[in-house]
Motif scaffolding. Structure first.
Motif, PDB file in Angstrom:
ATOM      1  N   VAL A   1     -15.140  -2.331  15.067  1.00 34.88           N
ATOM      2  CA  VAL A   1     -14.088  -1.647  15.804  1.00 34.88           C
ATOM      3  C   VAL A   1     -13.256  -0.909  14.807  1.00 34.88           C
ATOM      4  O   VAL A   1     -12.831  -1.466  13.562  1.00 34.88           O
ATOM      5  N   THR A   2     -12.754   0.242  15.270  1.00 34.63           N
ATOM      6  CA  THR A   2     -11.891   1.081  14.476  1.00 34.63           C
ATOM      7  C   THR A   2     -10.744   1.408  15.181  1.00 34.63           C
ATOM      8  O   THR A   2     -10.855   1.776  16.141  1.00 34.63           O
ATOM      9  N   LEU A   3      -9.540   1.024  14.651  1.00 33.62           N
ATOM     10  CA  LEU A   3      -8.056   1.243  15.025  1.00 33.62           C
ATOM     11  C   LEU A   3      -7.253   2.147  14.242  1.00 33.62           C
ATOM     12  O   LEU A   3      -7.512   2.008  12.989  1.00 33.62           O
ATOM     13  N   PHE A   4      -6.522   2.691  14.933  1.00 32.48           N
ATOM     14  CA  PHE A   4      -5.345   3.731  14.150  1.00 32.48           C
ATOM     15  C   PHE A   4      -3.878   3.175  14.735  1.00 32.48           C
ATOM     16  O   PHE A   4      -3.813   3.550  15.711  1.00 32.48           O
ATOM     17  N   HIS A   5      -3.169   2.828  13.732  1.00 32.00           N
ATOM     18  CA  HIS A   5      -1.593   2.976  14.147  1.00 32.00           C
ATOM     19  C   HIS A   5      -0.985   4.077  13.262  1.00 32.00           C
ATOM     20  O   HIS A   5      -0.933   3.924  11.949  1.00 32.00           O
ATOM     21  N   ALA A   6      -0.314   4.607  14.114  1.00 31.46           N
ATOM     22  CA  ALA A   6       0.266   5.771  13.351  1.00 31.46           C
ATOM     23  C   ALA A   6       1.587   5.667  12.659  1.00 31.46           C
ATOM     24  O   ALA A   6       2.105   6.480  11.687  1.00 31.46           O
ATOM     25  N   GLY A   7       2.262   4.642  12.853  1.00 32.68           N
ATOM     26  CA  GLY A   7       3.709   4.315  12.532  1.00 32.68           C
ATOM     27  C   GLY A   7       4.535   5.442  12.690  1.00 32.68           C
ATOM     28  O   GLY A   7       4.706   5.853  14.078  1.00 32.68           O
ATOM     29  N   ASP A   8       5.064   6.169  11.975  1.00 32.55           N
ATOM     30  CA  ASP A   8       5.875   7.028  12.097  1.00 32.55           C
ATOM     31  C   ASP A   8       5.377   8.476  11.706  1.00 32.55           C
ATOM     32  O   ASP A   8       5.921   9.514  11.591  1.00 32.55           O
ATOM     33  N   LEU A   9       4.061   8.575  11.828  1.00 29.94           N
ATOM     34  CA  LEU A   9       3.450   9.863  11.584  1.00 29.94           C
ATOM     35  C   LEU A   9       3.258  10.707  12.953  1.00 29.94           C
ATOM     36  O   LEU A   9       2.762  10.043  13.905  1.00 29.94           O
TER      37      LEU A   9
ATOM     38  N   VAL B   1       3.430   4.664   6.013  1.00 32.78           N
ATOM     39  CA  VAL B   1       2.232   4.929   5.966  1.00 32.78           C
ATOM     40  C   VAL B   1       1.798   4.843   7.545  1.00 32.78           C
ATOM     41  O   VAL B   1       2.323   4.488   8.313  1.00 32.78           O
ATOM     42  N   ALA B   2       0.588   5.444   7.846  1.00 32.06           N
ATOM     43  CA  ALA B   2       0.002   4.988   9.010  1.00 32.06           C
ATOM     44  C   ALA B   2      -1.497   4.325   8.513  1.00 32.06           C
ATOM     45  O   ALA B   2      -1.899   4.454   7.446  1.00 32.06           O
ATOM     46  N   TYR B   3      -2.080   3.485   9.394  1.00 29.99           N
ATOM     47  CA  TYR B   3      -3.037   2.439   9.134  1.00 29.99           C
ATOM     48  C   TYR B   3      -4.102   2.920   9.981  1.00 29.99           C
ATOM     49  O   TYR B   3      -4.610   3.016  11.203  1.00 29.99           O
TER      50      TYR B   3
ATOM     51  N   MET C   1     -12.065  -6.645   6.155  1.00 29.19           N
ATOM     52  CA  MET C   1     -11.725  -5.466   6.931  1.00 29.19           C
ATOM     53  C   MET C   1     -11.371  -4.181   5.784  1.00 29.19           C
ATOM     54  O   MET C   1     -11.108  -4.477   4.634  1.00 29.19           O
ATOM     55  N   ASP C   2     -11.837  -3.159   6.428  1.00 28.12           N
ATOM     56  CA  ASP C   2     -11.642  -1.848   5.716  1.00 28.12           C
ATOM     57  C   ASP C   2     -10.463  -1.171   6.081  1.00 28.12           C
ATOM     58  O   ASP C   2     -10.191  -0.681   7.367  1.00 28.12           O
ATOM     59  N   ILE C   3      -9.531  -0.846   5.139  1.00 25.54           N
ATOM     60  CA  ILE C   3      -8.147  -0.268   5.562  1.00 25.54           C
ATOM     61  C   ILE C   3      -7.921   0.870   4.716  1.00 25.54           C
ATOM     62  O   ILE C   3      -8.050   1.305   3.329  1.00 25.54           O
ATOM     63  N   THR C   4      -7.621   2.121   5.518  1.00 24.32           N
ATOM     64  CA  THR C   4      -7.315   3.556   4.890  1.00 24.32           C
ATOM     65  C   THR C   4      -5.890   3.941   5.244  1.00 24.32           C
ATOM     66  O   THR C   4      -5.391   3.602   6.635  1.00 24.32           O
ATOM     67  N   THR C   5      -5.322   4.278   4.310  1.00 27.72           N
ATOM     68  CA  THR C   5      -3.791   4.711   4.831  1.00 27.72           C
ATOM     69  C   THR C   5      -3.611   6.262   4.776  1.00 27.72           C
ATOM     70  O   THR C   5      -4.435   7.085   3.993  1.00 27.72           O
ATOM     71  N   TYR C   6      -2.770   6.663   5.568  1.00 26.02           N
ATOM     72  CA  TYR C   6      -2.499   8.047   5.663  1.00 26.02           C
ATOM     73  C   TYR C   6      -1.012   8.264   5.437  1.00 26.02           C
ATOM     74  O   TYR C   6      -0.126   7.389   5.808  1.00 26.02           O
TER      75      TYR C   6
ATOM     76  N   VAL D   1       0.783  -1.318   0.049  1.00 26.85           N
ATOM     77  CA  VAL D   1       0.031   0.009   0.073  1.00 26.85           C
ATOM     78  C   VAL D   1       0.853   1.322  -0.141  1.00 26.85           C
ATOM     79  O   VAL D   1       2.038   1.171   0.457  1.00 26.85           O
ATOM     80  N   THR D   2       0.522   2.332  -0.428  1.00 26.75           N
ATOM     81  CA  THR D   2       0.915   3.655  -0.252  1.00 26.75           C
ATOM     82  C   THR D   2      -0.111   4.503   0.341  1.00 26.75           C
ATOM     83  O   THR D   2      -1.216   4.232   0.516  1.00 26.75           O
ATOM     84  N   ALA D   3       0.388   5.650   0.722  1.00 22.46           N
ATOM     85  CA  ALA D   3      -0.634   6.752   1.262  1.00 22.46           C
ATOM     86  C   ALA D   3      -1.651   7.073   0.709  1.00 22.46           C
ATOM     87  O   ALA D   3      -1.602   7.153  -0.498  1.00 22.46           O
ATOM     88  N   GLY D   4      -2.766   7.390   1.226  1.00 18.75           N
ATOM     89  CA  GLY D   4      -3.989   7.682   0.853  1.00 18.75           C
ATOM     90  C   GLY D   4      -4.743   6.692  -0.059  1.00 18.75           C
ATOM     91  O   GLY D   4      -5.890   7.164  -0.735  1.00 18.75           O
ATOM     92  N   GLU D   5      -4.794   5.315   0.221  1.00 18.66           N
ATOM     93  CA  GLU D   5      -5.247   4.413  -0.260  1.00 18.66           C
ATOM     94  C   GLU D   5      -6.603   3.940   0.636  1.00 18.66           C
ATOM     95  O   GLU D   5      -6.488   4.054   1.721  1.00 18.66           O
ATOM     96  N   HIS D   6      -7.678   3.434   0.029  1.00 17.73           N
ATOM     97  CA  HIS D   6      -8.654   2.676   0.595  1.00 17.73           C
ATOM     98  C   HIS D   6      -8.800   1.327  -0.010  1.00 17.73           C
ATOM     99  O   HIS D   6      -9.323   1.345  -0.996  1.00 17.73           O
ATOM    100  N   ARG D   7      -8.600   0.424   0.939  1.00 16.38           N
ATOM    101  CA  ARG D   7      -8.738  -1.001   0.773  1.00 16.38           C
ATOM    102  C   ARG D   7      -9.692  -1.940   1.334  1.00 16.38           C
ATOM    103  O   ARG D   7      -9.651  -1.581   2.410  1.00 16.38           O
ATOM    104  N   PHE D   8     -10.216  -2.770   0.598  1.00 19.93           N
ATOM    105  CA  PHE D   8     -10.922  -3.747   1.275  1.00 19.93           C
ATOM    106  C   PHE D   8     -10.211  -5.065   1.358  1.00 19.93           C
ATOM    107  O   PHE D   8     -10.195  -5.663   0.120  1.00 19.93           O
ATOM    108  N   LEU D   9      -9.998  -5.641   2.502  1.00 23.30           N
ATOM    109  CA  LEU D   9      -9.181  -6.963   2.333  1.00 23.30           C
ATOM    110  C   LEU D   9     -10.080  -7.839   3.230  1.00 23.30           C
ATOM    111  O   LEU D   9     -10.097  -7.786   4.279  1.00 23.30           O
ATOM    112  N   ASP D  10     -10.250  -8.916   2.463  1.00 24.60           N
ATOM    113  CA  ASP D  10     -11.489  -9.954   3.216  1.00 24.60           C
ATOM    114  C   ASP D  10     -12.478  -9.068   3.531  1.00 24.60           C
ATOM    115  O   ASP D  10     -13.044  -8.492   2.759  1.00 24.60           O
TER     116      ASP D  10
END
Length: 251
Positions: free
Chosen positions: A136-144, A127-129, A115-120, A104-113
């Motif tokens: 349930v909505t989770l956010f992992h910032a990575g190095d953002l 990226v951040a996820y 799960m709904d995944i958006t990247t920042y 994935v790259t930043a600014g993507e919106h993916r449906f995986l199985d």
């Protein structure tokens, strides 16, 4: 939901029918540090979704690719992570694992199985996820983060702050249950700048500090400075590696 803080920025999230693993690396990968987080054992065939925000060695370890030998794994990797067939063969990893990787790259919106995944976009690398699954909505910032470095200068730090805040503003309409966000002591008096901005501008029930380099004192210091008790109560206190939290998510 069970959340395990393994070490640094690595969190493991147990949901009803799957395990999510964010930014795992072996504890001896970073010179000068010995992290002690241990991956629990699960039943063979457990559904695993393994996220890596970028290729830095304190966020990604190629050995996660070996977990495919025991579990039903799908990988979600930032595109800067390289896993060519020759590289995998050289390290004794079956190149077929690449079929289980979604890049994935930043600014993507993916449906995986299911799960709904958006990247920042990160303000460092990768990226951040944002992950949504069954309410349930989770956010992992990575190095953002708002990386205000001493000696970088007002221009550089100003651009950093602007880029950081533009990404956080994109989250302002979201309702998050849990977030994992940097609180890096190396930034000294600016350690909590990004963390506080996130708290003030994003609706989130619980926020876990991360990227603390085994120094967990910053959380207590931050809480002393926050006069808004409701905001203060959102900050989860991490005191050790391999710490476990039981979270009741309510819509």
């Amino acid at each position: 939901m069970v959340i395990r803080f393994l070490h640094h920025s690595c969190f493991l999230v147990e949901l009803d029918d799957r395990v999510l693993l964010f930014d795992y690396f072996d504890g001896n990968r970073i010179e000068g540090y010995h992290f002690t987080g241990v991956l629990p054992e699960y039943e063979p065939g457990t559904r695993f979704y393994i996220f890596a925000s970028h290729s830095h060695r304190d966020h990604y370890d190629m050995d996660v690719l070996r977990l495919k030998e025991r579990y039903q794994v799908h990988y979600i990797f930032a595109k800067d992570i390289r896993v060519s067939p020759n590289f995998l063969k050289k390290h004794g990893i079956d190149p077929e694992v690449r079929k289980q990787i979604t890049f994935v790259t930043a600014g993507e919106h993916r449906f995986l199985d299911d799960m709904d995944i958006t990247t920042y976009r990160s303000t460092d690398q990768g990226v951040a996820y944002l992950v949504r699954y069954h309410g349930v909505t989770l956010f992992h910032a990575g190095d953002l983060n708002d990386w205000q470095y001493e000696g970088a200068g007002e221009l550089v730090n100003g651009i950093m702050r602007s880029n950081f805040r533009s990404q956080i503003r994109k989250l302002s309409k979201e309702q998050l249950h849990v977030a994992f966000f940097p609180l890096d002591p190396r930034l000294k008096e600016h350690a909590a700048d990004g963390f506080r901005y996130f708290l003030e501008h994003v609706s989130c029930d619980l926020v876990f500090p991360m990227h603390q380099w085994r120094d967990y004192s910053g959380t207590r210091e931050l809480k002393k400075c926050i006069t808004n008790q409701h905001m203060c109560d959102k900050i989860m206190e991490i005191s050790r590696e391999n710490q476990e939290f039981f979270i009741n998510v309510q819509d």
